[in-house]
Design an enzyme around this catalytic site. Structure first.
Site, mmCIF file in Angstrom:
data_model
loop_
_atom_site.group_PDB
_atom_site.id
_atom_site.type_symbol
_atom_site.label_atom_id
_atom_site.label_comp_id
_atom_site.label_asym_id
_atom_site.label_seq_id
_atom_site.Cartn_x
_atom_site.Cartn_y
_atom_site.Cartn_z
ATOM 1 C CB SER A 282 -67.983 1.645 -50.589
ATOM 2 O OG SER A 282 -66.957 0.897 -50.010
ATOM 3 C CB CYS B 198 -36.358 22.014 -43.523
ATOM 4 S SG CYS B 198 -35.525 23.341 -42.635
ATOM 5 C CG ASP C 60 -31.742 23.695 -44.662
ATOM 6 O OD1 ASP C 60 -30.588 23.586 -44.202
ATOM 7 O OD2 ASP C 60 -32.370 24.767 -44.697
ATOM 8 C CD1 TRP D 211 -31.201 22.415 -36.168
ATOM 9 C CD2 TRP D 211 -31.710 22.892 -38.282
ATOM 10 N NE1 TRP D 211 -32.435 22.993 -36.169
ATOM 11 C CE2 TRP D 211 -32.782 23.306 -37.447
ATOM 12 C CE3 TRP D 211 -31.815 23.096 -39.679
ATOM 13 C CZ2 TRP D 211 -33.947 23.903 -37.953
ATOM 14 C CZ3 TRP D 211 -32.965 23.706 -40.163
ATOM 15 C CH2 TRP D 211 -34.012 24.097 -39.304
#
Ligand code: FAD
Length: 631
Positions: free
Chosen positions: A411, A583, A628, A630
């Site tokens: 490259s 979360c 965390d 749910w």
């Protein structure tokens, strides 16, 4: 392509087969030479085992509108490598565009199944770490079938990513030959070796004779001319303006080169690739000539002629054994099991022949004996030969059985906006310790570049490995250090609007093209152009060892200010790793994150998925992975 046309040759392959009495044509789409090599091997095997009249054909040398005229008692093979992001290899572009076109026009006009008479065999070379795994052979197979053609045997797929290419090929070809033999009514016979190339000694010539080729990349160079166009068939011998080491440690090397193309018609744009044409290391050339009994004949002038009308001698002749081995044969690559089989017939003793035959035919035995040592051809012959010389092998077998020495791609790590006539290369030198071997395995091209750098800088310890290089031919008449190159254009490009933000992820030498991108944007910023955010993620082992271009990045930062952000990770600097926090949705998202992390660990560390799951579990236990969530 003008080559065939210029020489007045036909581009109609059916005519060509007719003229030369062939009933089997083996097309290859090859970038690095492996597909071409497999095509030659199939051609040879088809002839020696089944008496097929085979010819090997470069896809770019033929047109395909006459495909529908191939008689049904003939067969076409397609050995197709997939390149990059599912692209055809350079030599297969025209064929692919033709067969994949919206309104394909075959010579006899279109019925529903214009290729109803066309019978073919297909094998693909791919890499499963890429998204478009083996897409070329899959596409070609699908398109040929769409036009009514009939495939014989399965469409084989070899996987370079898993390192099983050779075994995939060997496993595919046996049932394929059985299917083809049944289809064409072929009888298998005791394989007889028939050389494809004849060698004659040219008594009247010496290596000093001007017409004798000694490693000049092609005939044009032999005639003393550097004439363009410079491409994959004709490299430009470019001066190296500057070369230096990028790593700060003794045991690993990464070379930066500045290659001057101002004396040529070559051009590039940021993000393109440069091909480097290497030379084999002197020590490996010596080893090869020694074990094949050619040391005393290395300077003997020979002519090589194709004994079959459709075979081509892949280098200019007259030449010498030394020049062929040094500049033209890939003698450093791992030896193939099939080639071991072929050479068994020429073993120096019956005992060695038995061992070679067993190695060639028994996959497990081959891996047990040669496995981690990764023998190249000469090392294998040395190992199996127990000090005997292998001087019964016809030299033609090496020209046929070994891949052509291939240019390697890099490259480009500079910006064409900043330095249009100078190309930067960033190459890490391949030198890895191998179990069961005294010396490390050394990559051909990168150790050649290291030797060039050492010679240019008069390094006190030229080649730490004791390798010697005959740098681009003994008749080298160039002042200073040069390297044969050509440029390959790529689609890996900066957005045309410099204000667009970019995110680049390039650890190790993966940073190469991004150095070019950032160099370009820094220059644009200096010119007062509005440049978008430019974020680079870079990783290496240690900031004090292999953090390449560190001080340059500081310069770019001065030009780009807040627009440039460099995010680094040093894997060996600390055992402390990041903490993970997740979360949100527990049912899908969090579970997926867990699964993907385990997959990344499994791949990255080469462990099983269950082991990786365990590692994630331990991270949880150590509070390094906290959720965390749910549902
Ligand atoms: P080779 O001799 O080709 O060996 C390469 C590998 O093959 C070794 O790592 C080894 O695993 C294996 N191997 C081959 N033969 C043997 C054997 N006998 N025993 C054991 N193992 C063997 N590289 C860079 O450093 N920088 C870049 O910017 C860069 N850009 C690239 C861009 C593109 C588009 C491509 C396709 C490649 C790029 N590469 C880059 C990789 C580069 O082309 C070369 O593959 C690399 O430098 C190694 O080349 P070599 O000749 O030194 O090694």
């Amino acid at each position: 392509n003008g080559n065939a046309a210029k020489a007045g040759k036909t581009r109609n392959f059916v005519e060509k087969m007719e003229e030369s009495g062939k009933n089997c044509i083996i097309f290859y789409g090859s970038q690095t030479g492996t597909a071409e090599d497999y095509a030659s091997r199939l051609a040879k095997e088809g002839k020696s085992r089944f008496g097929l009249e085979t010819m090997v054909a470069d896809l770019e040398e033929y047109d395909f509108d006459a495909m529908d005229t191939l008689p049904s008692d003939k067969i076409a093979f397609f050995v197709m490598a997939t390149y990059g992001e599912g692209e055809p290899t350079d030599n297969a572009v025209e064929f692919y565009e033709f067969i994949n076109g919206d309104d394909v026009a075959f010579s006899q006009g279109g019925e529903d199944a214009p290729l109803d008479n066309f019978h073919y065999v297909a094998f693909g070379l791919g890499n499963n770490t890429y998204e478009h795994y083996n897409s070329m052979v899959r596409d070609v197979d699908r398109l040929l079938t769409k036009y009514g053609a009939h495939r014989i045997g399965n469409a084989g797929e070899g996987d370079d990513g898993a390192g099983t290419m050779e075994e995939d090929f060997l496993a595919w070809k046996e049932p394929m030959w059985a299917a083809l033999a049944a289809h064409m009514g072929l009888e298998e016979r005791e394989a007889v070796y028939e050389p494809v190339f004849g060698i004659t000694v040219r008594e009247g010539l010496t290596p000093q004779s001007p017409e004798v080729y000694l490693g000049e990349p092609n005939k044009m160079h032999l005639e003393g001319a550097q004439k363009g166009p410079f491409n994959a068939h004709n490299p430009y011998i470019a001066p190296i303006a500057e070369s230096y080491e990028l790593f700060k440690v003794k045991d690993r090397n990464c070379i930066h080169l500045e290659i001057d193309i101002s004396g040529s018609t070559l051009s590039y744009t940021t993000g393109d690739h440069i091909a480097i044409w290497p030379t084999n290391a002197g020590d490996e050339v010596d080893r090869f000539l020694r074990v094949t009994g050619l040391t005393d004949k290395r300077e003997q002038v020979i002519s090589v002629k194709a004994l079959e009308p459709t075979a081509k001698v892949p280098f200019p002749t007259p030449t010498t054994y030394d020049a062929i081995v040094r500049y033209h044969l890939e003698i450093g690559a791992p030896v193939s099991r099939q080639f071991v089989s072929t050479l068994a017939a020429f073993a120096p003793t019956e005992e060695i022949k038995t061992e070679m035959t067993k190695l060639g035919s028994d996959k497990d035995y081959f891996h047990e004996k040669t496995g981690s040592q990764l023998f190249n051809i000469a090392r294998l012959l040395e190992h199996v030969g127990n000090g005997e010389t292998w001087d019964k092998i016809p030299f033609s077998a090496f020209i046929e059985g070994l891949t052509k020495l291939q240019p390697r791609y890099y490259s480009i790590s500079s910006s064409s906006h900043v330095q249009p006539k100078k190309i930067s290369v960033t190459a890490v030198v391949e030198s890895s310790m191998v179990v069961g071997r005294q010396d490390p395995f050394r990559g051909v091209a990168t150790n050649y570049l290291l030797a060039l750098k050492q010679k240019q800088n008069g390094d006190p310890e030229p080649s730490p490995f004791g390798l010697t290089y005959e740098l681009h031919g003994p008749r080298n008449k160039y002042d200073g250090i040069h390297v044969p190159v050509h440029v390959r254009h790529s689609n890996f490009k900066l957005p045309s609007d410099p204000a667009k933000p970019i995110i680049m992820i390039g650890p190790g030498t993966g940073v190469a093209p991004f150095r070019g991108f950032i160099q370009e944007r820094a220059q644009q910023a200096r010119e007062g152009i509005n440049v978008g955010r430019t974020i680079l993620f870079f990783g290496c082992r240690k900031s004090t060892e292999d953090f390449m271009y560190e001080s340059e990045f500081e310069e770019y930062k001065k030009a780009l200010g807040d627009k440039f952000e460099l995010v680094t990770a040093f894997s060996r600097e600390s055992s402390k790793k990041a903490f993970f926090y997740v979360c949100g949705d527990a049912a899908n998202m969090a579970r997926e994150v867990n699964t993907v992390l385990a997959q990344i660990i499994a791949e990255g560390r080469g462990v099983s998925e269950s082991k990786a799951e365990e590692i994630v579990k331990n991270m949880r236990a150590a509070n390094q992975y906290q959720e965390d969530v749910w549902s």
